[in-house]
Design an enzyme around this catalytic site. Structure first.
Site, mmCIF file in Angstrom:
data_model
loop_
_atom_site.group_PDB
_atom_site.id
_atom_site.type_symbol
_atom_site.label_atom_id
_atom_site.label_comp_id
_atom_site.label_asym_id
_atom_site.label_seq_id
_atom_site.Cartn_x
_atom_site.Cartn_y
_atom_site.Cartn_z
ATOM 1 N N LYS A 1 0.853 -1.195 0.000
ATOM 2 C CA LYS A 1 0.000 0.000 0.000
ATOM 3 C C LYS A 1 0.885 1.241 0.000
ATOM 4 O O LYS A 1 1.667 1.467 0.907
ATOM 5 C CB LYS A 1 -0.943 0.059 1.201
ATOM 6 N N GLY B 1 6.566 4.055 9.287
ATOM 7 C CA GLY B 1 5.698 5.205 9.517
ATOM 8 C C GLY B 1 5.738 5.626 10.976
ATOM 9 O O GLY B 1 6.738 5.423 11.669
ATOM 10 N N SER B 2 4.631 6.190 11.429
ATOM 11 C CA SER B 2 4.596 6.742 12.783
ATOM 12 C C SER B 2 4.449 5.639 13.835
ATOM 13 O O SER B 2 3.931 4.559 13.559
ATOM 14 C CB SER B 2 3.430 7.718 12.905
ATOM 15 N N GLY C 1 2.129 2.249 13.953
ATOM 16 C CA GLY C 1 2.816 0.977 14.233
ATOM 17 C C GLY C 1 2.093 0.190 15.318
ATOM 18 O O GLY C 1 1.862 -1.018 15.191
ATOM 19 N N GLU D 1 9.180 -0.129 11.411
ATOM 20 C CA GLU D 1 10.282 0.834 11.413
ATOM 21 C C GLU D 1 9.638 2.191 11.650
ATOM 22 O O GLU D 1 8.997 2.745 10.767
ATOM 23 C CB GLU D 1 10.989 0.748 10.063
ATOM 24 N N CYS E 1 13.536 9.660 9.580
ATOM 25 C CA CYS E 1 13.502 9.099 10.932
ATOM 26 C C CYS E 1 14.890 9.061 11.553
ATOM 27 O O CYS E 1 15.035 9.012 12.761
ATOM 28 C CB CYS E 1 12.850 7.725 10.917
ATOM 29 N N GLU F 1 8.639 13.609 17.721
ATOM 30 C CA GLU F 1 9.214 13.602 16.377
ATOM 31 C C GLU F 1 8.445 14.641 15.559
ATOM 32 O O GLU F 1 7.270 14.448 15.256
ATOM 33 C CB GLU F 1 9.064 12.218 15.741
HETATM 34 P P1 NAI Z 1 1.444 7.456 9.161
HETATM 35 O O1 NAI Z 1 2.199 6.570 10.069
HETATM 36 O O2 NAI Z 1 0.031 7.802 9.500
HETATM 37 O O3 NAI Z 1 1.428 6.831 7.671
HETATM 38 C C1 NAI Z 1 2.371 5.911 7.171
HETATM 39 C C2 NAI Z 1 1.647 4.850 6.337
HETATM 40 O O4 NAI Z 1 0.757 4.125 7.191
HETATM 41 C C3 NAI Z 1 0.772 5.415 5.221
HETATM 42 O O5 NAI Z 1 0.840 4.559 4.097
HETATM 43 C C4 NAI Z 1 -0.616 5.361 5.832
HETATM 44 O O6 NAI Z 1 -1.638 5.258 4.871
HETATM 45 C C5 NAI Z 1 -0.546 4.094 6.644
HETATM 46 N N1 NAI Z 1 -1.532 4.007 7.734
HETATM 47 C C6 NAI Z 1 -2.062 5.012 8.464
HETATM 48 N N2 NAI Z 1 -2.953 4.539 9.354
HETATM 49 C C7 NAI Z 1 -2.999 3.194 9.199
HETATM 50 C C8 NAI Z 1 -3.718 2.136 9.826
HETATM 51 N N3 NAI Z 1 -4.585 2.373 10.803
HETATM 52 N N4 NAI Z 1 -3.500 0.874 9.411
HETATM 53 C C9 NAI Z 1 -2.612 0.618 8.431
HETATM 54 N N5 NAI Z 1 -1.914 1.569 7.796
HETATM 55 C C10 NAI Z 1 -2.095 2.841 8.166
HETATM 56 O O7 NAI Z 1 2.308 8.789 8.960
HETATM 57 P P2 NAI Z 1 1.817 10.235 8.483
HETATM 58 O O8 NAI Z 1 0.406 10.514 8.932
HETATM 59 O O9 NAI Z 1 2.085 10.335 7.042
HETATM 60 O O10 NAI Z 1 2.845 11.172 9.268
HETATM 61 C C11 NAI Z 1 2.620 11.511 10.630
HETATM 62 C C12 NAI Z 1 3.902 11.429 11.430
HETATM 63 O O11 NAI Z 1 4.417 10.108 11.410
HETATM 64 C C13 NAI Z 1 5.062 12.271 10.924
HETATM 65 O O12 NAI Z 1 4.971 13.591 11.343
HETATM 66 C C14 NAI Z 1 6.247 11.543 11.493
HETATM 67 O O13 NAI Z 1 6.444 11.938 12.825
HETATM 68 C C15 NAI Z 1 5.823 10.090 11.475
HETATM 69 N N6 NAI Z 1 6.379 9.383 10.298
HETATM 70 C C16 NAI Z 1 7.528 8.644 10.431
HETATM 71 C C17 NAI Z 1 8.093 8.048 9.334
HETATM 72 C C18 NAI Z 1 9.347 7.241 9.445
HETATM 73 O O14 NAI Z 1 10.089 7.146 8.461
HETATM 74 N N7 NAI Z 1 9.630 6.601 10.543
HETATM 75 C C19 NAI Z 1 7.526 8.186 7.993
HETATM 76 C C20 NAI Z 1 6.285 8.938 7.964
HETATM 77 C C21 NAI Z 1 5.769 9.509 9.078
#
Ligand code: NAI
Ligand code: MG
Length: 506
Positions: free
Chosen positions: A195, A247-248, A252, A269, A304, A406
């Site tokens: 996804k 992601g966040s 996670g 991660e 990250c 973060e």
């Molecule tokens: P997010 O963690 O919400 O999104 C990352 C991925 O997870 C996207 O593909 C999203 O569609 C998916 N996702 C969201 N909710 C989900 C669920 N309930 N079940 C399964 N998949 C789901 O991150 P977002 O909203 O883009 O960014 C918010 C914060 O997250 C950022 O400000 C940052 O602090 C952190 N983040 C950390 C990252 C890293 O590389 N460790 C990358 C992106 C965001």
């Protein structure tokens, strides 16, 4: 078309890549080809560099997820039985195809992420190819062990692929994250439904389109959709036997809940709020460059691994900061698709709002001082994009959310210290445990730090990021599991089977 567009090479480049974005719009990659989704709904994809809509992606929900997982499940039966080195050879061929399309993938990624072509996406596309080759080469190395139990008893272990892997990636480095998850899963004999991130689906869909020219249909599928809909449905699907996520931390945790009842492994991660500590005896030039590198300006700090908590020893505070503050304005902010640009735009209005909220919080904090940045760039050409200047803030108490959360943008805190035990305690007093960096010429201090810092990725006197063969992952809220190593392939993309064949006479 205006005359300006005809003569400006950057605008011409943008027109070409915008056409490509349109071509890729409204489709997903399923069963060997670009296909329409079952859902009729789409969502817009934006160029964060100018706020314009460049395309649309299907808003897949549970029915599209189910169809993709079924396809991947059917393909698994054959893919898993292909001899490992043949799988590896196909992945090598896939890497060649991706390599041939590197520039187009990089440009498309810059268009939808705001990451600069010159400093981020071109290099990222190269890393993506490298990761495919790395895991392709490892496919034939998935060995078990034999155990010398007794004569006539053949006791051994073998590694089995897990089945359909659900991969969920964010928007900050989508090409690299695609490779990290897909290449490893496929090398081990799994099939994939990935996804894409809401903000940046197109370049990843193009990657999967390229993969179809080499891989059997159904082995590598990619969908688009929202996290709470497509992402959640993918995690919960009974035929998904592994979830790999970046992601966040909050998401996670939700994913771990989503798979709890079916008990499948998860690689998560997650975020970081990483300390970058300069000791009194550090090489000043080197440390100053390391502080800058740690800001991850080529991704506007949306990394990250970024060293966003900078701790400078009192003795070197001034000389290091003098160099850092002189260097930051030399990084050119601009149109991500312009070769002269070194720093692009933040991914979205939402994310820039988040950055601005934290900076506003810092402004209201007694004793805190913004040393540089803290505003949008003044260039009127950038007014419609989500640009933000690199921001360093001094004097923020360790208890402040500015120091603890973060932020995921071009914002870092700078603190002065004198007592190593205190600064180490402060570095470890974090919900996260992803990366950490120390600058020192003292070997004993370096290894003492390595032993006592709570972080999965520790560097001394250098700042670089994960790549193939550099294992990556965190502890605490930064996640579980490891990526980019041979061990990660074995431990996180296969399951072990213990076998005893007893030929001894009774
Ligand atoms: P997010 O963690 O919400 O999104 C990352 C991925 O997870 C996207 O593909 C999203 O569609 C998916 N996702 C969201 N909710 C989900 C669920 N309930 N079940 C399964 N998949 C789901 O991150 P977002 O909203 O883009 O960014 C918010 C914060 O997250 C950022 O400000 C940052 O602090 C952190 N983040 C950390 C990252 C890293 O590389 N460790 C990358 C992106 C965001
Ligand atoms: Mg989110």
């Amino acid at each position: 078309m205006s005359t300006a567009r005809l003569i400006d090479p950057v605008l011409q480049r943008m027109e070409a890549v915008e056409r490509e974005a349109k071509r890729l719009s409204g489709l997903i990659v399923l069963d060997g080809r670009f296909a329409p989704a079952l859902t009729q709904e789409t969502f817009d994809v934006e160029n964060p560099g100018n706020g314009e809509i460049i395309g649309a992606a299907p808003r897949c929900r549970a029915d599209d997820v189910d169809r993709a997982v079924q396809v991947a499940h059917r393909a698994f039966a054959k893919w898993a039985r292909i001899p490992a080195r043949e799988r590896g050879a196909l992945l090598l061929k896939a890497a060649d195809r991706l390599e041939a399309e590197r520039e187009g993938l990089a440009q498309l990624s810059s268009l939808e992420t705001g990451n600069a072509l010159a400093t981020q996406t071109r290099g990222e596309a190269t890393t993506m190819v490298d990761i495919f080759r790395f895991f392709a080469g490892l496919a034939g190395e998935l060995k078990g062990v034999t155990v010398p139990r007794a004569d006539g008893v053949f006791l051994y272990t073998k590694r089995e692929p897990l089945g359909v892997v659900g991969a969920i990636i964010p928007w900050n480095a989508p090409l690299m994250q695609t490779a990290t998850k897909t290449a490893a899963a496929l090398a081990a004999g799994n099939t994939v439904v990935l996804k894409t991130a809401e903000q940046a689906p197109l370049a990843v869909l193009k990657c999967f389109e390229i993969l179809q020219s080499v891989l059997p249909p159904g082995v590598a599928n990619a969908i688009s959709g929202f996290g709470e809909e497509a992402g959640q449905a993918l995690c919960e699907h009974p035929l998904v036997r592994k979830v790999t996520f970046t992601g966040s931390s909050a998401v996670g945790a939700r994913i771990l809940h989503a798979v709890a009842d079916k008990i499948v492994p998860v690689t998560a991660e997650l975020g970081g709020k990483n300390p970058n500590i300069v000791m009194a005896d550090a090489d000043i030039e080197r440390a100053a460059k390391g502080v800058i590198a740690g800001l991850r300006l080529q991704r506007q700090g949306q990394s990250c691994t970024a060293g966003t908590r900078i701790y400078l020893h009192d003795d070197v505070y001034e000389p290091v900061m003098e160099r850092v503050l002189a260097a930051i304005p030399t990084f050119r902010i601009g149109n991500p698709l312009d070769d002269a640009t070194q720093v692009g735009s933040i991914i979205s209005r939402t994310q820039r709002d988040r950055v601005e909220r934290y900076v506003a919080m810092a402004r209201k904090t007694p004793g805190a001082k913004i040393l540089i940045g803290g505003e949008r760039p003044s260039d009127p050409e950038l007014a419609n994009g989500y640009f933000y200047t690199t921001t360093l803030i001094e004097g923020v108490p360790a208890s402040s959310p500015v120091c603890r959360d973060e932020i995921f943008g071009p914002v870092a805190t700078v603190s002065r210290w004198t007592d190593f035990e205190s600064v180490l305690a402060e570095a470890n007093d974090s919900a996260f445990g992803l990366a950490a960096v120390l600058w020192t010429e003292n070997l004993r201090a370096a290894f003492d730090f390595v032993d006592r810092i709570e972080a999965g990725f520790v560097q001394v006197n250098q700042f670089s990021v994960a790549e193939a063969n550099i294992e990556y992952g965190g502890t605490k809220l930064s996640g579980t599991g490891r990526e980019l190593s041979a061990e990660s392939l074995v431990n996180h993309f296969t399951w072990p089977k213990t076998v005893i064949v007893n030929t001894a006479a009774q």
